[in-house]
Design a protein around this motif. Structure first.
Motif, PDB file in Angstrom:
ATOM      1  N   ALA A  49       0.836  -1.272  -0.209  1.00 57.99           N
ATOM      2  CA  ALA A  49      -0.155  -0.102   0.102  1.00 57.99           C
ATOM      3  C   ALA A  49       0.758   1.083   0.080  1.00 57.99           C
ATOM      4  N   GLN A  50       1.903   1.187   0.869  1.00 62.71           N
ATOM      5  CA  GLN A  50       2.814   2.448   0.716  1.00 62.71           C
ATOM      6  C   GLN A  50       3.478   2.496  -0.470  1.00 62.71           C
ATOM      7  N   ALA A  51       3.952   1.573  -1.288  1.00 65.53           N
ATOM      8  CA  ALA A  51       4.368   1.674  -2.677  1.00 65.53           C
ATOM      9  C   ALA A  51       3.439   2.306  -3.595  1.00 65.53           C
ATOM     10  N   ALA A  52       2.347   1.506  -3.671  1.00 62.50           N
ATOM     11  CA  ALA A  52       1.066   2.172  -4.555  1.00 62.50           C
ATOM     12  C   ALA A  52       0.873   3.576  -3.955  1.00 62.50           C
ATOM     13  N   LEU A  53       0.840   4.180  -2.770  1.00 60.88           N
ATOM     14  CA  LEU A  53       0.604   5.415  -2.417  1.00 60.88           C
ATOM     15  C   LEU A  53       1.770   6.206  -3.005  1.00 60.88           C
ATOM     16  N   GLY A  58       3.354  10.480  -7.034  1.00 65.26           N
ATOM     17  CA  GLY A  58       3.943  10.799  -8.170  1.00 65.26           C
ATOM     18  C   GLY A  58       3.461  11.059  -9.483  1.00 65.26           C
ATOM     19  N   THR A  59       2.735   9.914  -9.610  1.00 63.19           N
ATOM     20  CA  THR A  59       1.826  10.243 -10.911  1.00 63.19           C
ATOM     21  C   THR A  59       0.938  11.495 -11.142  1.00 63.19           C
ATOM     22  N   LEU A  60       0.262  11.588  -9.671  1.00 64.65           N
ATOM     23  CA  LEU A  60      -0.561  13.002  -9.779  1.00 64.65           C
ATOM     24  C   LEU A  60       0.336  14.406  -9.605  1.00 64.65           C
ATOM     25  N   ALA A  61       1.359  14.010  -9.287  1.00 67.43           N
ATOM     26  CA  ALA A  61       2.358  15.291  -9.304  1.00 67.43           C
ATOM     27  C   ALA A  61       2.692  15.605 -10.717  1.00 67.43           C
ATOM     28  N   GLU A  66       2.353  18.675 -15.752  1.00 58.39           N
ATOM     29  CA  GLU A  66       2.212  18.634 -17.161  1.00 58.39           C
ATOM     30  C   GLU A  66       1.094  19.570 -17.462  1.00 58.39           C
ATOM     31  N   SER A  67      -0.150  19.560 -16.553  1.00 59.33           N
ATOM     32  CA  SER A  67      -1.191  20.401 -16.957  1.00 59.33           C
ATOM     33  C   SER A  67      -0.807  21.991 -16.598  1.00 59.33           C
TER      34      SER A  67
END
Length: 75
Positions: A49-53, A58-61, A66-67
């Motif tokens: 779960a920590q790795a997924a978080l 990171g993907t959101l940032a 990019e936005s």
């Protein structure tokens, strides 16, 4: 020749033969084993779960960055 080794557990640095345990003690031993397995499994799930978080953050940032870049280029 076969060696008949007695099954033994160690509690507080003292050895006990499994054959000498009463039913309550055997029950408690099984409970300890099950809870220990549960803890190992839960620790693995926490690590996953920590790795997924970390990945999601990171993907959101990166997506927000990019936005921002797209918004600045369109201005």
């Amino acid at each position: 020749m076969t060696s008949n080794k007695e099954a033994v557990i160690t509690v507080d640095d003292k050895e006990y033969s499994l054959d000498d345990l009463d039913n309550t003690q055997r029950y408690l031993l099984v409970q300890i084993q099950e809870v220990s397995n549960d803890i190992r499994s839960l620790n693995m799930k926490v690590a996953q779960a920590q790795a997924a978080l970390t990945t999601f953050k990171g993907t959101l940032a990166k997506s927000l960055e990019e936005s921002d870049d797209t918004s600045k280029n369109n201005s």
